[in-house]
Design a protein around this motif. Sequence first.
Motif, PDB file in Angstrom:
ATOM      1  N   GLU A   1      -2.533  -3.360   1.390  1.00 17.31           N
ATOM      2  CA  GLU A   1      -2.885  -2.366   2.389  1.00 17.31           C
ATOM      3  C   GLU A   1      -1.849  -1.259   2.488  1.00 17.31           C
ATOM      4  O   GLU A   1      -1.906  -0.445   3.395  1.00 17.31           O
ATOM      5  CB  GLU A   1      -3.049  -3.051   3.749  1.00 17.31           C
ATOM      6  CG  GLU A   1      -4.200  -4.059   3.771  1.00 17.31           C
ATOM      7  CD  GLU A   1      -4.311  -4.792   5.088  1.00 17.31           C
ATOM      8  OE1 GLU A   1      -3.411  -4.597   5.931  1.00 17.31           O
ATOM      9  OE2 GLU A   1      -5.276  -5.533   5.279  1.00 17.31           O
ATOM     10  N   SER A   2      -0.879  -1.227   1.583  1.00 17.59           N
ATOM     11  CA  SER A   2       0.142  -0.192   1.612  1.00 17.59           C
ATOM     12  C   SER A   2       0.756  -0.038   0.229  1.00 17.59           C
ATOM     13  O   SER A   2       0.560  -0.864  -0.643  1.00 17.59           O
ATOM     14  CB  SER A   2       1.236  -0.554   2.635  1.00 17.59           C
ATOM     15  OG  SER A   2       1.879  -1.756   2.246  1.00 17.59           O
ATOM     16  N   SER A   3       1.503   1.054   0.065  1.00 21.21           N
ATOM     17  CA  SER A   3       2.244   1.295  -1.172  1.00 21.21           C
ATOM     18  C   SER A   3       3.690   1.599  -0.814  1.00 21.21           C
ATOM     19  O   SER A   3       3.977   2.186   0.223  1.00 21.21           O
ATOM     20  CB  SER A   3       1.644   2.461  -1.959  1.00 21.21           C
ATOM     21  OG  SER A   3       0.384   2.115  -2.493  1.00 21.21           O
ATOM     22  N   GLU A   4       4.608   1.179  -1.696  1.00 22.09           N
ATOM     23  CA  GLU A   4       6.035   1.351  -1.426  1.00 22.09           C
ATOM     24  C   GLU A   4       6.667   2.256  -2.469  1.00 22.09           C
ATOM     25  O   GLU A   4       6.371   2.140  -3.662  1.00 22.09           O
ATOM     26  CB  GLU A   4       6.735  -0.010  -1.416  1.00 22.09           C
ATOM     27  CG  GLU A   4       8.198   0.058  -0.980  1.00 22.09           C
ATOM     28  CD  GLU A   4       8.815  -1.317  -0.807  1.00 22.09           C
ATOM     29  OE1 GLU A   4       8.594  -1.936   0.247  1.00 22.09           O
ATOM     30  OE2 GLU A   4       9.497  -1.774  -1.733  1.00 22.09           O
ATOM     31  N   PHE A   5       7.526   3.153  -1.991  1.00 22.38           N
ATOM     32  CA  PHE A   5       8.218   4.090  -2.864  1.00 22.38           C
ATOM     33  C   PHE A   5       9.721   3.999  -2.585  1.00 22.38           C
ATOM     34  O   PHE A   5      10.139   3.745  -1.461  1.00 22.38           O
ATOM     35  CB  PHE A   5       7.746   5.529  -2.610  1.00 22.38           C
ATOM     36  CG  PHE A   5       6.271   5.727  -2.806  1.00 22.38           C
ATOM     37  CD1 PHE A   5       5.777   6.128  -4.037  1.00 22.38           C
ATOM     38  CD2 PHE A   5       5.381   5.500  -1.773  1.00 22.38           C
ATOM     39  CE1 PHE A   5       4.416   6.311  -4.232  1.00 22.38           C
ATOM     40  CE2 PHE A   5       4.016   5.678  -1.959  1.00 22.38           C
ATOM     41  CZ  PHE A   5       3.535   6.081  -3.191  1.00 22.38           C
TER      42      PHE A   5
END
Length: 212
Positions: A56-60
């Motif tokens: 449900e999310s993306s990490e950078f």
Amino acid sequence: MSQRKELHQSNKNKWKRLFYGLLSVNVLFLLVIVALIFWPVSENTFPSNEEQEAQESSEFTVRTTKNNLNELINAYIDQALSNTGHEYSISLEEDVHLIGELPVFSSTVPLSVHLEPLVQENGDLILEQRSISLGLLELPNQRIMSYMEQYLSMPEWVTINPQDEEIYVAVTDMDLRSNFEVSVEHIDLEANNIAFNIRIPYRTLGIDQIEP
């Protein structure tokens, strides 16, 4: 007479086939039931909380410099301290240098604290005291940090621990308007190497979920 005997034999064979056919079906059904009862139960295939969160999310990972981070920190401090009567700032040098003033009696005394940043496994930060002074007053370090805890206005996610002579910065608890989640990945002030992880929930962008 022979025809009647043949017909009787034929009917007998027919019922025998029906009997064995029905028996085979019953045996097969029984085997299926037994297999379902004693078949090893598979492990839960539902996604864990971490997997669900990752879906449900993306990490950078964002890298920056001491100068950029220093400007951001002090801009935040200036806004947080407006109309409070408090005044202090942060200078990122070889370590974290906190400079300010503390009220003592009827005056104020300059405060200087040098802190070593230590990244925690959960992405928070501990600022461990290396040296501290309150003007020319000779006071125990814990006493000065107790004054800091009492008189310095800090965000809710920053905690001064006089007993441990450190400041806990709960970066992961920062309340950001963007709903982004921030954690510290790496800080090396001497090498000017600073990195943060930023997790962006899809709901922030109006996206329910992205299929893997």
